[in-house]
Design a protein around this motif. Sequence first.
Motif, mmCIF file in Angstrom:
data_model
loop_
_atom_site.group_PDB
_atom_site.id
_atom_site.type_symbol
_atom_site.label_atom_id
_atom_site.label_comp_id
_atom_site.label_asym_id
_atom_site.label_seq_id
_atom_site.Cartn_x
_atom_site.Cartn_y
_atom_site.Cartn_z
ATOM 1 N N LEU A 21 0.852 -1.174 0.000
ATOM 2 C CA LEU A 21 0.000 0.000 0.000
ATOM 3 C C LEU A 21 0.896 1.235 0.000
ATOM 4 C CD1 LEU A 21 -1.711 -2.384 1.144
ATOM 5 C CD2 LEU A 21 -2.898 -0.691 2.550
ATOM 6 N N SER A 22 0.544 2.184 -0.848
ATOM 7 C CA SER A 22 1.363 3.380 -0.991
ATOM 8 C C SER A 22 0.831 4.512 -0.126
ATOM 9 C CB SER A 22 1.376 3.813 -2.465
ATOM 10 O OG SER A 22 1.969 5.077 -2.613
ATOM 11 N N CYS A 23 1.745 5.301 0.433
ATOM 12 C CA CYS A 23 1.393 6.503 1.179
ATOM 13 C C CYS A 23 2.446 7.565 0.892
ATOM 14 C CB CYS A 23 1.321 6.225 2.674
ATOM 15 S SG CYS A 23 0.946 7.701 3.644
ATOM 16 N N GLU A 24 2.009 8.682 0.361
ATOM 17 C CA GLU A 24 2.900 9.794 0.031
ATOM 18 C C GLU A 24 2.344 11.073 0.662
ATOM 19 O OE1 GLU A 24 5.628 9.638 -2.212
ATOM 20 O OE2 GLU A 24 5.399 7.476 -2.477
ATOM 21 N N GLN A 25 3.241 11.884 1.230
ATOM 22 C CA GLN A 25 2.801 13.157 1.802
ATOM 23 C C GLN A 25 3.711 14.293 1.334
ATOM 24 O OE1 GLN A 25 4.558 14.985 4.422
ATOM 25 N NE2 GLN A 25 6.020 13.462 5.182
ATOM 26 N N ASN A 26 3.099 15.453 1.144
ATOM 27 C CA ASN A 26 3.866 16.642 0.752
ATOM 28 C C ASN A 26 3.689 17.745 1.784
ATOM 29 O OD1 ASN A 26 1.283 17.424 0.237
ATOM 30 N ND2 ASN A 26 1.568 17.801 -1.954
ATOM 31 N N LEU A 27 3.513 17.342 3.027
ATOM 32 C CA LEU A 27 3.337 18.285 4.127
ATOM 33 C C LEU A 27 4.652 18.592 4.828
ATOM 34 C CD1 LEU A 27 0.127 16.597 5.565
ATOM 35 C CD2 LEU A 27 0.243 18.773 4.320
ATOM 36 N N ASN A 28 5.721 17.967 4.362
ATOM 37 C CA ASN A 28 7.040 18.124 4.981
ATOM 38 C C ASN A 28 7.048 17.650 6.442
ATOM 39 O OD1 ASN A 28 9.782 18.774 4.694
ATOM 40 N ND2 ASN A 28 9.492 20.753 5.692
ATOM 41 N N ASP A 30 7.894 15.004 9.381
ATOM 42 C CA ASP A 30 8.888 13.972 9.638
ATOM 43 C C ASP A 30 8.257 12.644 10.027
ATOM 44 O OD1 ASP A 30 10.868 16.546 10.937
ATOM 45 O OD2 ASP A 30 11.459 15.263 9.271
ATOM 46 N N ALA A 31 7.150 12.696 10.756
ATOM 47 C CA ALA A 31 6.558 11.481 11.304
ATOM 48 C C ALA A 31 5.429 10.961 10.422
ATOM 49 C CB ALA A 31 6.021 11.758 12.707
ATOM 50 N N MET A 32 5.417 9.653 10.233
ATOM 51 C CA MET A 32 4.350 9.005 9.469
ATOM 52 C C MET A 32 3.921 7.739 10.180
ATOM 53 S SD MET A 32 5.519 9.659 5.507
ATOM 54 C CE MET A 32 3.883 9.285 4.858
ATOM 55 N N TYR A 33 2.664 7.339 9.923
ATOM 56 C CA TYR A 33 2.049 6.242 10.670
ATOM 57 C C TYR A 33 1.150 5.415 9.754
ATOM 58 C CZ TYR A 33 2.960 9.977 14.040
ATOM 59 O OH TYR A 33 3.541 10.998 14.761
ATOM 60 N N TRP A 34 1.004 4.144 10.115
ATOM 61 C CA TRP A 34 0.020 3.296 9.478
ATOM 62 C C TRP A 34 -0.923 2.745 10.546
ATOM 63 C CZ3 TRP A 34 -1.659 2.635 4.757
ATOM 64 C CH2 TRP A 34 -0.818 2.937 3.664
ATOM 65 N N TYR A 35 -2.228 2.864 10.245
ATOM 66 C CA TYR A 35 -3.261 2.341 11.113
ATOM 67 C C TYR A 35 -4.102 1.321 10.354
ATOM 68 C CZ TYR A 35 -2.638 6.047 14.604
ATOM 69 O OH TYR A 35 -2.147 6.885 15.566
ATOM 70 N N ASN A 53 14.617 6.417 7.351
ATOM 71 C CA ASN A 53 15.447 5.249 7.637
ATOM 72 C C ASN A 53 15.303 4.716 9.055
ATOM 73 O OD1 ASN A 53 16.594 5.028 5.026
ATOM 74 N ND2 ASN A 53 18.066 6.642 5.527
ATOM 75 N N ASP A 54 14.212 5.080 9.691
ATOM 76 C CA ASP A 54 13.940 4.560 11.034
ATOM 77 C C ASP A 54 12.446 4.362 11.201
ATOM 78 O OD1 ASP A 54 14.667 3.726 13.642
ATOM 79 O OD2 ASP A 54 13.890 5.640 14.407
ATOM 80 N N PHE A 55 12.054 3.253 11.822
ATOM 81 C CA PHE A 55 10.641 3.012 12.082
ATOM 82 C C PHE A 55 10.519 2.058 13.264
ATOM 83 C CE2 PHE A 55 11.087 -1.059 10.016
ATOM 84 C CZ PHE A 55 11.885 -0.832 8.907
ATOM 85 N N GLN A 56 9.361 2.090 13.895
ATOM 86 C CA GLN A 56 9.102 1.260 15.069
ATOM 87 C C GLN A 56 7.783 0.525 14.903
ATOM 88 O OE1 GLN A 56 10.027 4.701 15.706
ATOM 89 N NE2 GLN A 56 12.105 3.882 15.720
ATOM 90 N N LYS A 57 7.703 -0.619 15.563
ATOM 91 C CA LYS A 57 6.463 -1.381 15.560
ATOM 92 C C LYS A 57 5.428 -0.701 16.440
ATOM 93 C CE LYS A 57 8.625 -5.895 14.830
ATOM 94 N NZ LYS A 57 8.805 -7.260 15.384
ATOM 95 N N GLY A 58 4.195 -0.784 15.977
ATOM 96 C CA GLY A 58 3.088 -0.342 16.795
ATOM 97 C C GLY A 58 2.485 -1.515 17.540
ATOM 98 N N ASP A 59 1.192 -1.445 17.765
ATOM 99 C CA ASP A 59 0.522 -2.457 18.574
ATOM 100 C C ASP A 59 0.248 -3.766 17.837
ATOM 101 O OD1 ASP A 59 -1.378 0.308 19.798
ATOM 102 O OD2 ASP A 59 0.364 -0.625 20.732
ATOM 103 N N ARG A 68 11.135 3.309 5.039
ATOM 104 C CA ARG A 68 11.072 4.781 5.041
ATOM 105 C C ARG A 68 12.380 5.292 4.439
ATOM 106 N NH1 ARG A 68 9.055 9.058 8.399
ATOM 107 N NH2 ARG A 68 8.659 10.742 6.916
ATOM 108 N N GLU A 69 12.462 5.169 3.131
ATOM 109 C CA GLU A 69 13.660 5.588 2.420
ATOM 110 C C GLU A 69 13.643 7.068 2.061
ATOM 111 O OE1 GLU A 69 14.024 2.957 -0.888
ATOM 112 O OE2 GLU A 69 14.262 1.168 0.366
ATOM 113 N N LYS A 70 12.450 7.622 1.999
ATOM 114 C CA LYS A 70 12.298 9.043 1.695
ATOM 115 C C LYS A 70 11.354 9.670 2.704
ATOM 116 C CE LYS A 70 10.564 8.585 -2.360
ATOM 117 N NZ LYS A 70 9.994 8.944 -3.680
#
Lengths: 115, 113
Positions: A21-28, A30-35, A53-59, A68-70
């Motif tokens: 699934l793709s998710c792109e943002q142009n809000l500048n 830093d933080a992004m999430y998947w629910y 280049n950093d991400f953490q597991k959620g619940d 998170r390459e970009k």
Amino acid sequence: DGGITQSPKYLFRKEGQNVTLSCEQNLNHDAMYWYRQDPGQGLRLIYYSQIVNDFQKGDIAEGYSVSREKKESFPLTVTSAQKNPTAFYLCASSKPNKAVNTEAFFGQGTRLTVV
Amino acid sequence: AQSVTQPDIHITVSEGASLELRCNYSYGATPYLFWYVQSPGQGLQLLLKYFSGDTLVQGIKGFEAEFKRSQSSFNLRKPSVHWSDAAEYFCAVGAGNAGKSTFGDGTTLTVKP
């Protein structure tokens, strides 16, 4: 206009397949999430990333993977290990954690159905 | 651990009537509180948020919410409901990192003509 774009809006997957699934943002942001959202339930956090280049597991990270390459992009892969992947998936972004007093901005969602 | 309870799964009100959606939270420190609205098949849109200061906060679309620390509540209100307000409403509590908020299960609002 700034915002978050999720694609596709509808996605069908066969049993045993991985899908992304793709998710792109142009809000500048830093933080992004998947629910994940299931009928009659609130949102449950799958993964989040506060910096490139950093991400953490959620619940409920089992059966999912992210990258998170970009800064603008945070794709979610639903793997064959996810036992019940049929759901509505929402991507969100926000200003970085150190910039408190902000809210999350959400995409329009992707509805994934296993056939 | 933080949690959010929205006691009402479904509420029906007549157009023009007042509305109150309940939200109770559990959080160990000063909470950041949010109300979002979701139309069917869509993402969530922020209605209002509380971080500090005045406990009565105003939001978009004529909504307001009141933070009551003693009752651990953050109820959403609107004096006169419009048919376009029919949607699902989510209360959320967080620690400032808005995307890691804990969400309630939602309240579905139906508006009768």
